[in-house]
Design a protein around this motif. Structure first.
Motif, PDB file in Angstrom:
ATOM      1  N   THR A   1       0.850  -1.204   0.000  1.00 38.49           N
ATOM      2  CA  THR A   1       0.000   0.000   0.000  1.00 38.49           C
ATOM      3  C   THR A   1       0.879   1.246   0.000  1.00 38.49           C
ATOM      4  OG1 THR A   1      -1.525  -1.280   1.334  1.00 38.49           O
ATOM      5  CG2 THR A   1      -1.994   1.059   1.169  1.00 38.49           C
ATOM      6  N   ILE A   2       1.937   1.242   0.843  1.00 37.35           N
ATOM      7  CA  ILE A   2       2.850   2.405   0.907  1.00 37.35           C
ATOM      8  C   ILE A   2       3.496   2.642  -0.455  1.00 37.35           C
ATOM      9  CG2 ILE A   2       5.036   3.212   1.936  1.00 37.35           C
ATOM     10  CD1 ILE A   2       4.150   1.612   4.486  1.00 37.35           C
ATOM     11  N   LEU A   3       3.865   1.520  -1.140  1.00 39.40           N
ATOM     12  CA  LEU A   3       4.534   1.647  -2.441  1.00 39.40           C
ATOM     13  C   LEU A   3       3.557   1.941  -3.580  1.00 39.40           C
ATOM     14  CD1 LEU A   3       7.007  -1.357  -2.060  1.00 39.40           C
ATOM     15  CD2 LEU A   3       7.654   1.042  -2.210  1.00 39.40           C
ATOM     16  N   GLY A   4       2.253   1.950  -3.254  1.00 33.59           N
ATOM     17  CA  GLY A   4       1.243   2.240  -4.275  1.00 33.59           C
ATOM     18  C   GLY A   4       0.994   1.068  -5.212  1.00 33.59           C
ATOM     19  N   ILE A   5       1.223  -0.152  -4.726  1.00 32.17           N
ATOM     20  CA  ILE A   5       1.000  -1.346  -5.564  1.00 32.17           C
ATOM     21  C   ILE A   5      -0.442  -1.814  -5.390  1.00 32.17           C
ATOM     22  CG2 ILE A   5       1.670  -3.762  -5.900  1.00 32.17           C
ATOM     23  CD1 ILE A   5       4.435  -2.938  -4.753  1.00 32.17           C
ATOM     24  N   LYS A   6      -1.102  -2.114  -6.513  1.00 32.10           N
ATOM     25  CA  LYS A   6      -2.483  -2.593  -6.453  1.00 32.10           C
ATOM     26  C   LYS A   6      -2.495  -4.001  -5.856  1.00 32.10           C
ATOM     27  CE  LYS A   6      -4.035  -0.245 -10.612  1.00 32.10           C
ATOM     28  NZ  LYS A   6      -4.196  -0.496 -12.033  1.00 32.10           N
ATOM     29  N   ALA A   7      -3.571  -4.302  -5.094  1.00 36.53           N
ATOM     30  CA  ALA A   7      -3.698  -5.632  -4.475  1.00 36.53           C
ATOM     31  C   ALA A   7      -3.657  -6.724  -5.541  1.00 36.53           C
ATOM     32  CB  ALA A   7      -4.987  -5.708  -3.678  1.00 36.53           C
ATOM     33  N   ALA A   8      -4.323  -6.479  -6.695  1.00 39.95           N
ATOM     34  CA  ALA A   8      -4.369  -7.485  -7.758  1.00 39.95           C
ATOM     35  C   ALA A   8      -2.962  -7.819  -8.262  1.00 39.95           C
ATOM     36  CB  ALA A   8      -5.232  -6.988  -8.900  1.00 39.95           C
ATOM     37  N   ASP A   9      -2.104  -6.783  -8.375  1.00 40.53           N
ATOM     38  CA  ASP A   9      -0.731  -7.012  -8.847  1.00 40.53           C
ATOM     39  C   ASP A   9       0.056  -7.823  -7.827  1.00 40.53           C
ATOM     40  OD1 ASP A   9      -1.032  -5.771 -11.242  1.00 40.53           O
ATOM     41  OD2 ASP A   9      -0.287  -3.823 -10.582  1.00 40.53           O
ATOM     42  N   LEU A  10      -0.133  -7.470  -6.535  1.00 41.73           N
ATOM     43  CA  LEU A  10       0.568  -8.195  -5.477  1.00 41.73           C
ATOM     44  C   LEU A  10       0.138  -9.659  -5.467  1.00 41.73           C
ATOM     45  CD1 LEU A  10       2.360  -8.195  -2.888  1.00 41.73           C
ATOM     46  CD2 LEU A  10       0.295  -7.680  -1.603  1.00 41.73           C
ATOM     47  N   TYR A  11      -1.175  -9.900  -5.576  1.00 36.06           N
ATOM     48  CA  TYR A  11      -1.691 -11.275  -5.536  1.00 36.06           C
ATOM     49  C   TYR A  11      -1.236 -12.060  -6.770  1.00 36.06           C
ATOM     50  CZ  TYR A  11      -4.688  -9.560  -1.767  1.00 36.06           C
ATOM     51  OH  TYR A  11      -5.136  -9.026  -0.606  1.00 36.06           O
ATOM     52  N   SER A  12      -1.129 -11.383  -7.908  1.00 33.67           N
ATOM     53  CA  SER A  12      -0.646 -12.072  -9.118  1.00 33.67           C
ATOM     54  C   SER A  12       0.798 -12.517  -8.933  1.00 33.67           C
ATOM     55  CB  SER A  12      -0.721 -11.157 -10.329  1.00 33.67           C
ATOM     56  OG  SER A  12      -2.037 -10.937 -10.681  1.00 33.67           O
ATOM     57  N   LEU A  13       1.600 -11.638  -8.306  1.00 38.75           N
ATOM     58  CA  LEU A  13       3.001 -11.992  -8.060  1.00 38.75           C
ATOM     59  C   LEU A  13       3.075 -13.191  -7.099  1.00 38.75           C
ATOM     60  CD1 LEU A  13       6.066 -11.331  -8.273  1.00 38.75           C
ATOM     61  CD2 LEU A  13       5.780  -9.856  -6.298  1.00 38.75           C
ATOM     62  N   LEU A  14       2.257 -13.155  -6.042  1.00 38.11           N
ATOM     63  CA  LEU A  14       2.236 -14.262  -5.078  1.00 38.11           C
ATOM     64  C   LEU A  14       1.757 -15.543  -5.749  1.00 38.11           C
ATOM     65  CD1 LEU A  14       0.781 -12.439  -1.948  1.00 38.11           C
ATOM     66  CD2 LEU A  14       3.117 -13.199  -2.278  1.00 38.11           C
ATOM     67  N   ASP A  15       0.778 -15.383  -6.638  1.00 38.56           N
ATOM     68  CA  ASP A  15       0.235 -16.521  -7.386  1.00 38.56           C
ATOM     69  C   ASP A  15       1.319 -17.162  -8.252  1.00 38.56           C
ATOM     70  OD1 ASP A  15      -2.293 -17.488  -7.192  1.00 38.56           O
ATOM     71  OD2 ASP A  15      -2.902 -16.762  -9.164  1.00 38.56           O
ATOM     72  N   PHE A  16       2.107 -16.325  -8.920  1.00 38.57           N
ATOM     73  CA  PHE A  16       3.192 -16.827  -9.771  1.00 38.57           C
ATOM     74  C   PHE A  16       4.222 -17.564  -8.926  1.00 38.57           C
ATOM     75  CE2 PHE A  16       7.600 -15.807 -11.053  1.00 38.57           C
ATOM     76  CZ  PHE A  16       7.702 -16.692 -12.117  1.00 38.57           C
ATOM     77  N   LEU A  17       4.609 -16.940  -7.800  1.00 38.04           N
ATOM     78  CA  LEU A  17       5.603 -17.578  -6.913  1.00 38.04           C
ATOM     79  C   LEU A  17       5.076 -18.918  -6.408  1.00 38.04           C
ATOM     80  CD1 LEU A  17       6.915 -14.596  -4.766  1.00 38.04           C
ATOM     81  CD2 LEU A  17       8.167 -15.866  -6.492  1.00 38.04           C
ATOM     82  N   ASN A  18       3.768 -18.947  -6.070  1.00 38.21           N
ATOM     83  CA  ASN A  18       3.152 -20.170  -5.576  1.00 38.21           C
ATOM     84  C   ASN A  18       3.132 -21.244  -6.662  1.00 38.21           C
ATOM     85  OD1 ASN A  18       1.692 -21.750  -3.680  1.00 38.21           O
ATOM     86  ND2 ASN A  18      -0.155 -21.320  -4.858  1.00 38.21           N
ATOM     87  N   ALA A  19       2.828 -20.834  -7.902  1.00 37.14           N
ATOM     88  CA  ALA A  19       2.732 -21.798  -9.010  1.00 37.14           C
ATOM     89  C   ALA A  19       4.067 -22.470  -9.287  1.00 37.14           C
ATOM     90  CB  ALA A  19       2.228 -21.085 -10.262  1.00 37.14           C
ATOM     91  N   ILE A  20       5.179 -21.761  -9.058  1.00 35.16           N
ATOM     92  CA  ILE A  20       6.486 -22.382  -9.312  1.00 35.16           C
ATOM     93  C   ILE A  20       7.075 -22.936  -7.999  1.00 35.16           C
ATOM     94  CG2 ILE A  20       6.977 -21.002 -11.359  1.00 35.16           C
ATOM     95  CD1 ILE A  20       8.970 -19.386  -9.558  1.00 35.16           C
ATOM     96  N   GLY A  21       6.233 -23.004  -6.967  1.00 42.27           N
ATOM     97  CA  GLY A  21       6.671 -23.582  -5.684  1.00 42.27           C
ATOM     98  C   GLY A  21       7.691 -22.708  -4.979  1.00 42.27           C
ATOM     99  N   GLY A  22       7.687 -21.411  -5.283  1.00 42.17           N
ATOM    100  CA  GLY A  22       8.723 -20.531  -4.755  1.00 42.17           C
ATOM    101  C   GLY A  22       8.363 -19.793  -3.476  1.00 42.17           C
TER     102      GLY A  22
END
Lengths: 64, 283
Positions: free
Chosen positions: B67-88
């Motif tokens: 939120t401080i960095l002005g990142i949208k929740a959807a972008d953050l969740y997409s990044l987490l989703d990608f990390l999760n998909a590659i088991g990272g």
């Protein structure tokens, strides 16, 4: 996501996933359900045997 | 963008402690995935978010940072989703929260929101794949043993026989899945790609660098073939020794491996996708 990370275009991920573990659990659950039905019909101490005859397509439950 | 990524992040709780999995290294403006040799570029915000994850921050702290960095929740969740998909993505969670998450997962699954459990990740090794198969099949093993005890308690079978049958079935199941994954890994290694095992309760997968369509098809087919052959051999041996129940179980396990080749999911999908790519390349 492009605002945060740009994926490496040269290397892509290949993945092989084994899914049917859930199916195996479902099979065990179905057998468990049949056992539960037998226990309901015959009582906890009453169930004696359950036989599946595939050739005659019958399921025999013998209660005490 | 998927619905789960844009609307909610059901796989994490506010006080989950996050981390980056083995094989992922954070550099100045890059995320290196040593397992496949990928080098993903990061923006300044992306680097700050990944630094926070690598340092082991809580999920609510990460959200506040975003939120401080002005990142949208959807972008953050997409990044987490990608990390999760590659088991990272790694996560530490208290047992109480584990129960809370289970309830949340069941509710979200019932509501039709696709959910994804967090995985563990390890470079392929024979012992590692055996351990991963054991953890992945733990729900099936637990259910089988519970069923054996219930059957014995209700006088449906002697306890010894029921336990031996349940344990025998579980051992064959675990061994066949181990061989399935080892088959994929050895085939990938033959084509020069190192494999990484990703697993969680009820799920196991193999991650590697994308190969040529032909090689990808062979890697995808080798696993089911190896697993099916082992369980088929067990079935034939069971029938030969007149252990008909065990032979039936082996036949069932063989069918599970063959089911993996269904084009809509897993290995079958990988083969179908490789064949489509090859066809496009040919025309």
């Amino acid at each position: 996501m492009q605002n945060l990370i740009t994926l490496d275009q040269h290397i892509q991920y290949g993945m092989q996933e084994f899914g049917p573990i859930i199916l195996a659990l479902a099979v065990v659950a179905i057998i468990g359900g049949s056992v539960g039905a037998v226990i309901l019909m015959c009582g906890w101490h009453g169930a004696k045997s359950m036989t599946v005859d595939l050739s005659h397509k019958t399921l025999s439950i013998v209660c005490r | 963008m998927s619905r789960r990524a844009s609307e909610r992040c059901p796989l994490l709780l506010p006080d989950d402690i996050l981390g980056l999995a083995v094989g992922l290294t954070l550099q100045a403006d890059h995320l290196l995935d040593v397992a496949v040799g990928a080098r993903h570029s990061l923006s300044q915000s992306g680097e700050a978010i990944l630094r926070c994850i690598a340092d082991g921050c809580r999920f609510d702290t990460l959200q506040a940072e975003a939120t401080i960095l002005g990142i949208k929740a959807a972008d953050l969740y997409s990044l987490l989703d990608f990390l999760n998909a590659i088991g990272g993505l790694q996560r530490k969670r208290s047992p109480r929260n584990q129960l809370r998450a289970l309830g949340l997962t069941l509710r979200t699954a019932c509501m039709g929101v696709h959910w994804s459990p967090l995985h563990r990740r390890r470079i392929f090794s024979p012992l590692g794949v055996l351990w991963a198969s054991l953890i992945a099949t733990l729900p099936v093993i637990g259910a089988c043993l519970l069923l054996a005890v219930v059957c014995a308690g209700a006088n449906l079978a002697p306890l010894g026989n029921a336990l031996i049958f349940a344990l025998g079935s579980c051992i064959i199941f675990v061994c066949s899945i181990t061989l399935h994954e080892a088959g994929h890994a050895i085939a990938a290694w033959k084509y020069g790609a190192q494999a990484t095992i990703i697993w969680s309760l009820g799920n196991i997968a193999l991650l590697h660098r994308r190969l040529s369509p032909g090689a990808e098809s062979i890697v995808s087919l080798t696993g089911p073939a190896a697993g099916a052959l082992l369980s088929l051999a067990g079935g034939i041996l069971g029938a030969h020794l007149a252990w008909h129940s065990l032979a039936c179980v082996c036949l069932g396990i063989t069918l599970l491996h063959i089911l993996c080749l269904w084009p809509g999911y897993g290995d079958g999908q990988a083969v179908a996708s490789a064949l489509r790519t090859k066809h496009k390349g040919d025309t």
